[in-house]
Every structure is written in C-alpha cells, then in structure tokens.
Scaffold this motif. Structure first.
Motif, PDB file in Angstrom:
ATOM      1  N   GLY A 155       0.795  -1.216   0.000  1.00  0.00           N
ATOM      2  CA  GLY A 155       0.000   0.000   0.000  1.00  0.00           C
ATOM      3  C   GLY A 155       0.826   1.263   0.000  1.00  0.00           C
ATOM      4  N   MET A 156       2.036   1.209  -0.563  1.00  0.00           N
ATOM      5  CA  MET A 156       2.953   2.339  -0.559  1.00  0.00           C
ATOM      6  C   MET A 156       3.145   2.872  -1.977  1.00  0.00           C
ATOM      7  SD  MET A 156       3.949   2.674   2.649  1.00  0.00           S
ATOM      8  CE  MET A 156       5.439   3.669   2.504  1.00  0.00           C
ATOM      9  N   ALA A 157       3.290   4.193  -2.074  1.00  0.00           N
ATOM     10  CA  ALA A 157       3.632   4.839  -3.333  1.00  0.00           C
ATOM     11  C   ALA A 157       4.929   5.612  -3.138  1.00  0.00           C
ATOM     12  CB  ALA A 157       2.521   5.777  -3.778  1.00  0.00           C
ATOM     13  N   TYR A 158       5.793   5.617  -4.171  1.00  0.00           N
ATOM     14  CA  TYR A 158       7.130   6.195  -4.068  1.00  0.00           C
ATOM     15  C   TYR A 158       7.455   7.036  -5.301  1.00  0.00           C
ATOM     16  CZ  TYR A 158       7.925   2.442  -0.624  1.00  0.00           C
ATOM     17  OH  TYR A 158       7.843   1.579   0.451  1.00  0.00           O
ATOM     18  N   ALA A 159       8.264   8.058  -5.074  1.00  0.00           N
ATOM     19  CA  ALA A 159       8.879   8.820  -6.154  1.00  0.00           C
ATOM     20  C   ALA A 159      10.383   8.859  -5.914  1.00  0.00           C
ATOM     21  CB  ALA A 159       8.319  10.239  -6.209  1.00  0.00           C
ATOM     22  N   PHE A 160      11.160   8.520  -6.956  1.00  0.00           N
ATOM     23  CA  PHE A 160      12.617   8.510  -6.875  1.00  0.00           C
ATOM     24  C   PHE A 160      13.181   9.401  -7.984  1.00  0.00           C
ATOM     25  CE2 PHE A 160      11.284   4.383  -5.238  1.00  0.00           C
ATOM     26  CZ  PHE A 160      12.047   4.222  -4.087  1.00  0.00           C
ATOM     27  N   ALA A 162      15.301   9.823 -10.971  1.00  0.00           N
ATOM     28  CA  ALA A 162      15.720   8.804 -11.936  1.00  0.00           C
ATOM     29  C   ALA A 162      17.205   8.868 -12.261  1.00  0.00           C
ATOM     30  CB  ALA A 162      14.910   8.960 -13.225  1.00  0.00           C
ATOM     31  N   ASP A 163      17.860   9.953 -11.909  1.00  0.00           N
ATOM     32  CA  ASP A 163      19.271  10.121 -12.244  1.00  0.00           C
ATOM     33  C   ASP A 163      20.203   9.856 -11.070  1.00  0.00           C
ATOM     34  OD1 ASP A 163      18.786  11.044 -15.006  1.00  0.00           O
ATOM     35  OD2 ASP A 163      17.803  12.705 -13.982  1.00  0.00           O
ATOM     36  N   THR A 164      19.789  10.241  -9.868  1.00  0.00           N
ATOM     37  CA  THR A 164      20.619   9.996  -8.688  1.00  0.00           C
ATOM     38  C   THR A 164      20.117   8.816  -7.872  1.00  0.00           C
ATOM     39  OG1 THR A 164      19.320  11.414  -7.216  1.00  0.00           O
ATOM     40  CG2 THR A 164      21.048  12.470  -8.541  1.00  0.00           C
ATOM     41  N   PHE A 165      18.886   8.373  -8.138  1.00  0.00           N
ATOM     42  CA  PHE A 165      18.196   7.296  -7.412  1.00  0.00           C
ATOM     43  C   PHE A 165      17.819   7.699  -5.982  1.00  0.00           C
ATOM     44  CE2 PHE A 165      21.085   4.479 -10.190  1.00  0.00           C
ATOM     45  CZ  PHE A 165      20.282   4.689 -11.299  1.00  0.00           C
ATOM     46  N   ALA A 166      17.936   8.974  -5.671  1.00  0.00           N
ATOM     47  CA  ALA A 166      17.561   9.440  -4.338  1.00  0.00           C
ATOM     48  C   ALA A 166      16.043   9.401  -4.183  1.00  0.00           C
ATOM     49  CB  ALA A 166      18.062  10.862  -4.113  1.00  0.00           C
ATOM     50  N   PRO A 167      15.538   8.977  -3.005  1.00  0.00           N
ATOM     51  CA  PRO A 167      14.090   9.027  -2.767  1.00  0.00           C
ATOM     52  C   PRO A 167      13.633  10.474  -2.655  1.00  0.00           C
ATOM     53  CG  PRO A 167      15.253   8.377  -0.770  1.00  0.00           C
ATOM     54  CD  PRO A 167      16.285   8.421  -1.856  1.00  0.00           C
ATOM     55  N   LEU A 168      12.525  10.783  -3.301  1.00  0.00           N
ATOM     56  CA  LEU A 168      11.952  12.130  -3.266  1.00  0.00           C
ATOM     57  C   LEU A 168      10.781  12.210  -2.303  1.00  0.00           C
ATOM     58  CD1 LEU A 168      12.081  12.826  -7.113  1.00  0.00           C
ATOM     59  CD2 LEU A 168      13.623  13.733  -5.350  1.00  0.00           C
ATOM     60  N   TRP A 169       9.919  11.206  -2.309  1.00  0.00           N
ATOM     61  CA  TRP A 169       8.848  11.098  -1.316  1.00  0.00           C
ATOM     62  C   TRP A 169       8.321   9.674  -1.299  1.00  0.00           C
ATOM     63  CZ3 TRP A 169       4.441   9.405  -3.612  1.00  0.00           C
ATOM     64  CH2 TRP A 169       4.094   9.858  -4.886  1.00  0.00           C
ATOM     65  N   GLN A 170       7.675   9.326  -0.200  1.00  0.00           N
ATOM     66  CA  GLN A 170       6.948   8.068  -0.107  1.00  0.00           C
ATOM     67  C   GLN A 170       5.697   8.310   0.727  1.00  0.00           C
ATOM     68  OE1 GLN A 170       9.809   5.472   1.897  1.00  0.00           O
ATOM     69  NE2 GLN A 170       8.517   5.471   3.722  1.00  0.00           N
ATOM     70  N   VAL A 171       4.642   7.583   0.458  1.00  0.00           N
ATOM     71  CA  VAL A 171       3.379   7.787   1.153  1.00  0.00           C
ATOM     72  C   VAL A 171       2.680   6.445   1.321  1.00  0.00           C
ATOM     73  CG1 VAL A 171       2.168   8.329  -0.998  1.00  0.00           C
ATOM     74  CG2 VAL A 171       1.210   9.080   1.157  1.00  0.00           C
ATOM     75  N   SER A 172       2.095   6.239   2.491  1.00  0.00           N
ATOM     76  CA  SER A 172       1.269   5.056   2.734  1.00  0.00           C
ATOM     77  C   SER A 172      -0.176   5.402   2.416  1.00  0.00           C
ATOM     78  CB  SER A 172       1.376   4.609   4.198  1.00  0.00           C
ATOM     79  OG  SER A 172       0.418   3.597   4.463  1.00  0.00           O
ATOM     80  N   LEU A 173      -0.841   4.513   1.691  1.00  0.00           N
ATOM     81  CA  LEU A 173      -2.235   4.722   1.337  1.00  0.00           C
ATOM     82  C   LEU A 173      -3.178   3.885   2.193  1.00  0.00           C
ATOM     83  CD1 LEU A 173      -2.009   4.990  -2.546  1.00  0.00           C
ATOM     84  CD2 LEU A 173      -1.668   6.724  -0.792  1.00  0.00           C
ATOM     85  N   LEU A 174      -2.676   3.382   3.301  1.00  0.00           N
ATOM     86  CA  LEU A 174      -3.509   2.637   4.234  1.00  0.00           C
ATOM     87  C   LEU A 174      -4.261   3.604   5.137  1.00  0.00           C
ATOM     88  CD1 LEU A 174      -0.943  -0.120   5.300  1.00  0.00           C
ATOM     89  CD2 LEU A 174      -2.763  -0.314   3.579  1.00  0.00           C
ATOM     90  N   GLY A 175      -5.521   3.297   5.404  1.00  0.00           N
ATOM     91  CA  GLY A 175      -6.275   4.088   6.357  1.00  0.00           C
ATOM     92  C   GLY A 175      -5.801   3.849   7.773  1.00  0.00           C
ATOM     93  N   ALA A 176      -6.219   4.703   8.692  1.00  0.00           N
ATOM     94  CA  ALA A 176      -5.818   4.576  10.092  1.00  0.00           C
ATOM     95  C   ALA A 176      -6.233   3.218  10.641  1.00  0.00           C
ATOM     96  CB  ALA A 176      -6.455   5.690  10.919  1.00  0.00           C
ATOM     97  N   GLY A 177      -5.295   2.504  11.259  1.00  0.00           N
ATOM     98  CA  GLY A 177      -5.573   1.204  11.846  1.00  0.00           C
ATOM     99  C   GLY A 177      -5.731   0.088  10.843  1.00  0.00           C
ATOM    100  N   GLU A 178      -5.382   0.335   9.586  1.00  0.00           N
ATOM    101  CA  GLU A 178      -5.546  -0.678   8.546  1.00  0.00           C
ATOM    102  C   GLU A 178      -4.214  -1.312   8.163  1.00  0.00           C
ATOM    103  OE1 GLU A 178      -9.442   1.348   6.329  1.00  0.00           O
ATOM    104  OE2 GLU A 178      -7.519   1.199   5.272  1.00  0.00           O
ATOM    105  N   THR A 179      -4.315  -2.467   7.529  1.00  0.00           N
ATOM    106  CA  THR A 179      -3.172  -3.176   6.962  1.00  0.00           C
ATOM    107  C   THR A 179      -3.491  -3.462   5.498  1.00  0.00           C
ATOM    108  OG1 THR A 179      -4.070  -5.369   7.470  1.00  0.00           O
ATOM    109  CG2 THR A 179      -2.717  -4.296   9.175  1.00  0.00           C
ATOM    110  N   PRO A 180      -2.478  -3.840   4.705  1.00  0.00           N
ATOM    111  CA  PRO A 180      -2.820  -4.340   3.372  1.00  0.00           C
ATOM    112  C   PRO A 180      -3.743  -5.549   3.497  1.00  0.00           C
ATOM    113  CG  PRO A 180      -0.461  -3.940   3.557  1.00  0.00           C
ATOM    114  CD  PRO A 180      -1.024  -3.821   4.943  1.00  0.00           C
ATOM    115  N   SER A 181      -4.516  -5.817   2.470  1.00  0.00           N
ATOM    116  CA  SER A 181      -5.370  -6.997   2.466  1.00  0.00           C
ATOM    117  C   SER A 181      -4.522  -8.268   2.544  1.00  0.00           C
ATOM    118  CB  SER A 181      -6.211  -7.029   1.187  1.00  0.00           C
ATOM    119  OG  SER A 181      -6.855  -8.274   1.021  1.00  0.00           O
TER     120      SER A 181
END
Length: 580
Positions: A155-160, A162-181
C-alpha cells in the motif's frame, strides 16, 4: 482466475500512433456525467512522510535490497537535463503497444554485458507488481527532476530521482488502523494485496500533475476496502477529494448486482481517457461469486460517473489481462479481454447475448454520452466449452495496431489478443464478428504461431508483433497488408517458462530497436534482443555473474526511459543502464 490453469493474476506503430495515443491520455477535460452507480468518499486516511528508504546508486554506500546481489554503481549514465520522455501509463500508450520511440541512449551496439548492467536499486516496502512510470523535468522544490514512480503491495507509493536514485517522497495509502489486504487464501497476489495495478499519470492535473492508483486494505474488524487515490506528483500529497471508496451497483434481471470490495482485486492497469479514469476488476482465484466490472471516475473530483457489469445476470467474466490495462482508440472506445465466465449463446436480434453476459470475449465498450455500454464483441464458436475447460481469453492482454492497409488498399483498424488456447486472434474493431455457434469465420484473422498459451501482453514495433507465450520462445510476427504472419520471422534462442513474457520496445524512431523481456525463474533474468532478429540476444542479466542478478515477480513488464531499464522485484525496482 490467474493460476496456471484458470485465469487470474498468477497463472494466468508508428510514431504517429504513439503521439495520438498520448494526446488522448493527456486529455483532461472534466469527467462525464451520468452512470448508474454512486461513489462515496471514504473515511480512510493516507499518510505521507519523507522517505527513509535507502537506494543504491549515486552516493550510496550500501546495497538497498537483499534480493539484489552485486555492487551498485555510484553514478548513472545519460543526460538528466536532456530527457523529455514520459511513461504515463501501462505499456507506454493507451493502445498498449509497449514502444518507446524516443530512446536515444540505448542502442544495440551499446547494450552488452561489458558496458550495460545494474546501476542501482530503488527500495520499497512490499512487492512491486505494477509497472514503474516516469515523468521528465518535474519541478520539485524549485529543482528539475526526472522522476520514477513505483507502487507496492504494502500500500505504498514512491517517487525517486531517476538520475541519482535518491528518494523524493513516499506515502502510505492505508487508512488509520488498517493493513494491506491478506491474499484471501489465493496464491495469485501474495502474501499481501495493496497496490497491484499500474497507475495512470496526468501531468496537467492540479498544480504539479497527478498520479492515480487503487489501494486495497483491511481494517481491524476484518472489513475490506478499495479506494481510488489522486496524489500530487511533486509531493505525494492527496489531492482534493482523495481518496474515495469504490462502490457500485448495476441493474440485473434479479434486481441489481452490488460490488463487494473484498471479492475483487484491481489487477489491470488504469486507463485515463478523454477526461475520465477507468478501473476494471478481477477476482481472487475463482472464489465465487464475482462478475466483470468496469467503472469510470472524474479524475478532478473522484466522483464515479459511469459503471458497467459485463456479466450482470451470470458470473465470472473478470478482467485480468496479466496486468495489461484496457486499450482505447481515438474515438473513445475501450477494448479488453474478459476471462472465463457466463456467455449467453442465445442472441437477440442485434446479435448480442440475450441476458447481457459477455464472459470469455473481446469486448468493445462505447463511452458515448458518458455511459459505458457494450458496442460490439467477438467470441469463439466454442466459447462456453472453452470457459468450462479453463481455456479462456482472459489470461492475456490485447493491443491495438496502428491503422494498416490491406491488399486492396482498405484501411483496417485491428485489435490483437491471445489467451490460453494459444491462438492469436486479430479482430476488426469496426465489425468484431460477435458469435456464431458453427464457426469463427467472422474473426478477421486467426493464426496459430504460438507454442503455448498467452499469459502476457504482446508488443508492436515497426510493422512487427512480438509475443512471449508460456514455454515458448519470444517470437516476432511481421504484419503485411494488414495480416499477421502465420509463422514468426525470428525467435529467441531461449524459451520463457510460465507466465511467458510481456516484451517492451526501445527505439529511436524506427532505428535501434531493442526488445526487452523479463524471464520468470528462481532469479529474474532481463533479456535484450535485436528487434530485427530475435535470435540475436544483445544482453542478459546472467552474463556478468552476480553483478546484475535480481529476484523476480511473475507478471513484470520492463519500462525503458532515458537510457535506463526499470524492472519491478519483490523488494523494489532494479535499474539497468550503461555502466560508467
């Protein structure tokens, strides 16, 4: 479904065409009105944070993935400032041709183990089943970045970068108290289900562009949720109206069918077409009951604007296509292959199934007036027997050819797909053929040039169709006078075990064509072939010992942009390119 037997997620042009398809993809006029179902905004929350994941590449002191062995390069090749390539959808365009015709760095002469290999690794939490996407020259924090986007089954989304491979952001799309299915006891998407389908990007949406994706989750009470998210390309922040819970109803002869989020997975890639975002759904294995849903959303508001169930009075007929997204033509029609399911062999006076059930078929949907409706279809004379024997079309994806002229000078608009019966079906999109219980003569063309069933999507480049069936070599079929050759003009010397391979193409216009394909085995294997002769393998990731090795997922489509090749793995995205 997509086991090796039943259809499921697990077993299962020309430059002008790409330009036209991308113009359609980038069109963003508000969503259509109407539709027979309503959607409500979920209470589930998404959280974002600055990325703490490690990635190897420039400046990295350690490898970022236990699944990838060998050293990581400290730099990457290619000019970051010169990139203008965008990969905004599955298989590069909404015709699903799989070709990037603007690749100027990678050439057949340069792609060899001495000069090409692993550059780095973009680490994620959870499997990357979706194809990575790419946006050039995106302004983030006042600086221009070429950006790779990846999503995971956690349930994670990422932006990297493309030239340095450094992470730019990451975000969890899980609701509060939730887990992936959980995986519902089904080995198709396992051990968890989060974001499975390839997202779609609109670089003109909002302040910085938007990336759209569907995430599945499970709450503490055991309830399942499917939510559509719209994230800002530059920050990963949820845009206005995001997320929204996926809900739908559709009329049936018994009253109505209701979409149950726990019974479905969003496997096929998202389609952004003429200002509407389309989602399509499949099941967990063949766990009953389920039907074949397609839904349209306004990407600006995430309100549902249209919905159809293609088996409302039957069952099954889900949409897997090995992760391929539904395709679309310039008139706004949508095309896909439905899996084993109910088909009504009794037809009405227009040649359509009397109960409106279209299992195991090529399906064409009209979007006219903002309403989804079956406009035409083709299915085989023995379609019911094929579904019962689990020999349906739904294991494979389809593509739309560019306009081609037949021997009489007539322009043909063709769709191509194959499933478990190993036949390649070429269908006239203007008159698909419908159903004839006696024979399949209404199909435009049927060939038998594959040696196994298709659990993958073909690619098209420079008048040639490329297919990688199960247990078969990768094959190149020339297209002449609007007909696909019955036998391949060339094929790879190696074969591909289950599920075969979905090839992708890089080229500079019609020159320097390279066919890329990932082989599924205990360790993944990336292959590169000369597009003019598949028997000429340019590179594979086993040629340099452990340097380029990686672990593999089953249904992986390589993405090529700006001199690099991106491949999803169980723990992230491995990046290949010219070695420094």
């Amino acid at each position: 479904m997509e086991t090796r037997r039943r259809f499921s997620c697990d077993a299962h042009g020309s430059k002008a065409l790409v330009a036209a398809a991308l113009m359609l993809l980038l069109a963003c006029c508000g969503g259509s009105s109407g539709g027979s179902s309503s959607s409500s905004s979920s209470g589930g929350s998404s959280s974002s944070s600055s990325s703490s994941s490690s990635s190897s590449g420039a400046g990295s002191s350690s490898s970022s993935s236990s699944s990838s062995s060998g050293s990581s390069s400290s730099s990457s090749s290619g000019s970051s400032g010169s990139s203008s390539v965008n990969v905004l959808t599955y298989h590069n365009d909404i015709a699903r041709t799989g070709q990037n015709l603007d690749e100027t760095i990678l050439t057949p002469a340069k792609v060899k183990s001495a000069s090409f290999g692993k550059l780095g690794f973009l680490t994620t939490q959870g499997k990357v089943d979706a194809q990575p996407l790419y946006v050039s020259k995106l302004s983030i924090g006042g600086a221009s970045h070429n950006v790779v986007y990846a999503v995971s089954e956690h349930g994670m989304a990422y932006a990297f970068d493309a030239d340095t491979f450094a992470p730019l952001w990451q975000v969890s799309l899980l609701g509060a108290g939730e887990t992936p299915s959980d995986d519902h006891g089904c080995g198709q998407i396992t051990p968890e289900i989060g974001i499975t389908a390839t997202p779609a990007i609109d670089p003109a949406a909002g302040a910085h562009g938007a990336i759209y994706m569907v995430a599945m989750s499970k709450d503490s009470s055991g309830g399942y949720h499917q939510r559509l998210h719209a994230l800002d390309l530059a920050s990963g922040a949820e845009l206005s109206g995001s997320p929204t819970s996926i809900q739908a109803v559709y009329p049936s002869k018994a009253g109505q069918v209701t979409f149950d989020p726990g019974r479905y997975a969003e496997r096929a890639g998202l389609l952004l077409l003429n200002g509407t975002l389309y989602l399509s759904w499949t099941s967990h294995c063949d766990q009953q009951t389920y039907t074949g849903w397609v839904m349209g959303y306004n990407p600006s508001t995430l309100h549902q604007v249209s919905v159809i169930d293609i088996t409302p009075n039957g069952n099954e007929g889900a949409i897997w296509m090995a992760g391929n997204g539904p395709a679309a033509d310039e008139a706004g029609n949508i095309y896909f292959l439905s899996a084993n399911g109910t088909f009504d062999p009794v037809l009405d006076n227009k040649g359509f199934p009397v109960n409106g059930d279209f299992g195991n078929a090529f399906v064409k949907l009209s979007t006219s007036g903002g309403t989804l409706a079956v406009a035409d279809y083709f299915t085989m004379h023995d379609t019911v027997a094929e579904s019962n024997a689990d020999q349906d079309l739904g294991s494979g994806g389809l593509l739309l050819l560019p306009d081609v002229k037949d021997s009489g000078g007539v322009t043909r608009h063709l769709a191509i797909g194959a499933g478990k019966d190993a036949a390649i079906y070429v269908i006239n999109r203007d008159a698909m053929g419908k159903f004839n219980a006696a024979n399949d003569n209404a199909a435009y063309q049927i060939t038998h040039g594959l040696s196994g069933g298709s659990f993958s999507t073909p690619a098209y480049f420079n008048g040639t169709l490329y297919y990688g069936a199960v247990g078969d070599s990768l094959r190149a079929f020339p297209i002449t006078s609007a007909k696909v050759a019955a036998t391949a003009a060339s094929n790879s010397t190696n074969s591909f075990g289950y599920p075969g391979a979905t090839p992708s193409i890089s080229a500079n216009g019609s020159a320097n064509g390279i066919v890329w394909a990932v082989e599924n085995r205990s360790g993944g294997l990336l292959h590169a072939y000369d597009a003019t002769d598949l028997s000429r393998e340019l590179y594979n990731s086993a040629q340099a010992g452990n340097r380029d090795q990686f672990s593999n997922n089953k249904f992986i489509t390589p993405m090529i942009a700006n001199g690099k090749v991106y491949v999803g793995t169980p723990t992230g995205v491995i990046v290949f390119g010219l070695l420094p």
